[in-house]
Design a protein around this motif. Sequence first.
Motif, short mmCIF file in Angstrom:
data_model
loop_
_atom_site.label_atom_id
_atom_site.label_comp_id
_atom_site.label_asym_id
_atom_site.label_seq_id
_atom_site.Cartn_x
_atom_site.Cartn_y
_atom_site.Cartn_z
N CYS A 115 0.78 -1.33 0.10
CA CYS A 115 -0.26 -0.43 -0.24
C CYS A 115 0.88 1.33 -0.22
O CYS A 115 0.58 2.84 -0.90
N THR A 116 1.72 0.83 0.24
CA THR A 116 3.43 2.16 0.97
C THR A 116 3.19 2.64 -0.79
O THR A 116 3.33 4.19 -0.88
N GLY A 117 4.07 1.94 -1.35
CA GLY A 117 4.23 1.37 -2.33
C GLY A 117 3.59 2.37 -3.32
O GLY A 117 4.08 2.81 -4.43
N ALA A 118 2.51 1.58 -3.32
CA ALA A 118 1.56 2.08 -4.40
C ALA A 118 1.08 3.93 -4.17
O ALA A 118 0.37 3.99 -4.70
N LEU A 119 0.90 3.86 -2.80
CA LEU A 119 0.57 5.71 -2.77
C LEU A 119 2.19 6.38 -3.05
O LEU A 119 1.63 7.11 -3.21
N ALA B 131 -2.26 7.31 9.95
CA ALA B 131 -3.42 7.99 10.24
C ALA B 131 -3.15 9.26 10.30
O ALA B 131 -3.63 10.51 9.82
N VAL B 132 -1.79 10.06 10.92
CA VAL B 132 -0.65 11.34 10.30
C VAL B 132 -0.61 11.50 8.96
O VAL B 132 -1.27 12.54 8.60
N LEU B 133 -0.38 11.29 8.13
CA LEU B 133 -0.42 10.67 7.20
C LEU B 133 -1.73 10.98 6.19
O LEU B 133 -1.88 12.28 5.26
N ALA B 134 -2.65 10.76 6.80
CA ALA B 134 -4.35 10.74 6.24
C ALA B 134 -4.89 11.87 6.49
O ALA B 134 -5.53 11.97 5.72
N SER B 135 -4.31 12.22 7.60
CA SER B 135 -5.28 13.11 7.70
C SER B 135 -4.38 14.85 7.16
O SER B 135 -5.13 15.58 7.34
N TRP C 152 -5.09 7.87 -2.19
CA TRP C 152 -4.82 7.81 -0.82
C TRP C 152 -5.49 7.00 0.36
O TRP C 152 -5.48 6.39 1.39
N ALA C 153 -7.30 7.53 -0.41
CA ALA C 153 -7.73 6.69 0.71
C ALA C 153 -8.48 5.98 0.64
O ALA C 153 -8.91 5.38 1.91
N TRP C 154 -7.54 5.36 -0.29
CA TRP C 154 -8.03 3.17 -0.04
C TRP C 154 -6.69 2.94 0.30
O TRP C 154 -7.03 2.53 0.72
N LEU C 155 -5.21 3.42 -0.05
CA LEU C 155 -4.43 2.47 0.53
C LEU C 155 -4.11 3.59 2.20
O LEU C 155 -3.46 2.82 2.31
#
Length: 188
Positions: free
Chosen positions: A73-77, A146-150, A84-87
């Motif tokens: 997921c991080t590599g795909a991101l 979570a911080v990255l998503a925020s 990002w909303a899925w990964l």
Amino acid sequence: MRRQMRSQAANHTQLELRAKLIIAIAAAVIIVLTFRTWVDFNVAHLRGTEADAMTGVGDGYFVIALAVVAITCTGALYFRPKFWAWLLPGTGLSAIGIAAISTYQAATRWHATGFDIHGAYVVGGHATAAVYEVFAVAAVMGVVAAVLASVHYRSLRQGPSESAAPRIVKGTRHDQTNPGAAGRLGPR
């Protein structure tokens, strides 16, 4: 003002790259920790891939699979930041799964039976530090995701930045009476 906006964008990009790197390194560390001793019986021990308290199979294999999902997921991101909303939730759920498995391993009452020259015996075991380390690293991985998503969500809510080029809107000018003449500078 533009320099400040550019430096903020550069800082945001560096923060995002560091966060992705932290997640990937944390997942790799978790994979390594699954091959350490998770349960010690004083006469024998179990590695993470051999301890089967939760699944009936070596729980370490599930931890490895979840860590690989987080790395994927991080590599795909990195290559597809639009998703990002899925990964990022996928990374967070992987971290939660890893933390749940390690918590269950730590809370399990371990017993081993065997035979020696004196007859049958039963010994109790305990979780080693590796189980707690897996939990701690998974917690760090989940918090960083979570911080990255925020950060992504905040930038989405703010919309386009103030330094973006003004939009060109086609339509009539206020001094023109003919809508068909929109965009022309002079009379017909």
